[in-house]
Design an enzyme around this catalytic site. Structure first.
Site, short mmCIF file in Angstrom:
data_model
loop_
_atom_site.label_atom_id
_atom_site.label_comp_id
_atom_site.label_asym_id
_atom_site.label_seq_id
_atom_site.Cartn_x
_atom_site.Cartn_y
_atom_site.Cartn_z
N ASN A 135 -20.66 -3.18 -25.42
CA ASN A 135 -20.70 -3.11 -23.95
C ASN A 135 -21.97 -2.45 -23.44
O ASN A 135 -22.06 -2.08 -22.27
CB ASN A 135 -19.45 -2.36 -23.44
N HIS A 137 -23.21 0.42 -24.51
CA HIS A 137 -23.25 1.89 -24.55
C HIS A 137 -24.30 2.39 -25.54
O HIS A 137 -24.67 1.68 -26.47
CB HIS A 137 -21.86 2.48 -24.81
P1 PGA Z 1 -22.31 0.29 -34.84
O1 PGA Z 1 -22.11 1.13 -33.52
O2 PGA Z 1 -23.64 0.70 -35.39
O3 PGA Z 1 -21.19 0.71 -35.76
O4 PGA Z 1 -22.25 -1.15 -34.44
C1 PGA Z 1 -23.15 1.22 -32.61
C2 PGA Z 1 -22.66 1.88 -31.34
O5 PGA Z 1 -21.51 1.63 -30.94
O6 PGA Z 1 -23.44 2.61 -30.73
#
Ligand code: PGA
Length: 248
Positions: A135, A137
């Site tokens: 999303n 973030h």
């Molecule tokens: P991920 O998470 O590296 O496990 O995809 C990234 C995040 O949500 O900031």
């Protein structure tokens, strides 16, 4: 924002390592802002391998992490403190006393946020590593977080809880709250390296690079940063329309 597109995750990790290595070689006592999640694992593995093979030293390096679950002890194998030890700190010669993360068990969360903000102000980061959420973030700054927010506690959104459930035995075990650096703390780093891998990040990457700068997509703030590098693999970059550098 400088954009580098790689053919796969392995190349992304190698390019990320090149950026990190340059920072460390220039400044052996650099302050590294580090991140958890799956995305930086390839980079951390390369840092550990390089340390083993070349003897590159991290004894003078200092590290500050983005975020930590609220209510988990540092020994809990789902805490981010544990993640960092297991995936990086125990594999290089960094001194654990030079590694910092919010205290998930802090009795007074507001006081803990103030302590962390003071720490960040006293230790300007030479680089901040980031992943990006589906999303948009960054750290636990979910859509709607004001850009001038500093370290704070957050209630995790359903989508973040669901995305993180894969690391826990059941979704019920995922903590519902966390400490996180705010967008302002992240932006204050001298250099930002954001990594994105996989198709599920493509929409967020598009918004971050080519969309409007808006708190509705927290990573879009990075468009304003004077020294930000995005390294995305071809899947994460698949919705970008501009013509960007392709790295082999
Ligand atoms: P991920 O998470 O590296 O496990 O995809 C990234 C995040 O949500 O900031």
């Amino acid at each position: 924002m400088k954009v580098i597109i790689t053919k796969d995750y392995q190349t992304l990790s190698k390019k990320a390592f090149d950026v990190m290595k340059e920072v460390i070689e220039k400044k052996p006592d650099a302050v590294l802002g580090l991140a958890t999640g799956s995305t930086p694992l390839g980079l951390y593995a390369l840092m550990a391998e390089d340390h083993l093979k070349t003897g590159r030293s991290y004894r003078d390096i200092r590290a500050v992490n983005l975020d930590e679950y609220y209510g988990l002890s540092p020994e809990n194998d789902q805490s981010y403190r544990y993640f960092m030890r297991h995936n990086l700190f125990d594999k290089i010669d960094i001194l654990l006393e030079n590694t910092h993360i919010e205290n998930g068990l802090a009795a007074d969360p507001a006081e803990e946020c103030a302590r962390y903000n003071a720490l960040l102000a006293a230790m300007p980061r030479d680089i901040q590593l980031l992943g990006i959420g589906e999303n948009g973030h960054i750290a636990f700054n979910e859509p709607g977080t004001p850009f001038d927010e500093e370290t704070h506690t957050v209630k995790l959104t359903e989508s973040t809880i669901a995305a993180n459930a894969r690391f826990f035995k059941s979704i019920d075990e995922v903590p519902r709250a966390a400490f996180t650096m705010g967008p302002k703390n992240i932006f204050d780093a001298k250099k930002i390296l954001i990594l994105a891998t996989g198709k599920n990040k493509a929409q967020a990457v598009r918004g971050m690079v080519e969309g409007e700068v808006t708190p509705d997509l927290p990573a879009s703030l990075l468009q304003k940063h004077p020294d930000c590098i995005l390294i995305a693999d071809s899947e994460a970059a698949s919705l970008l329309e501009g013509d960007y550098h392709k790295a082999e």
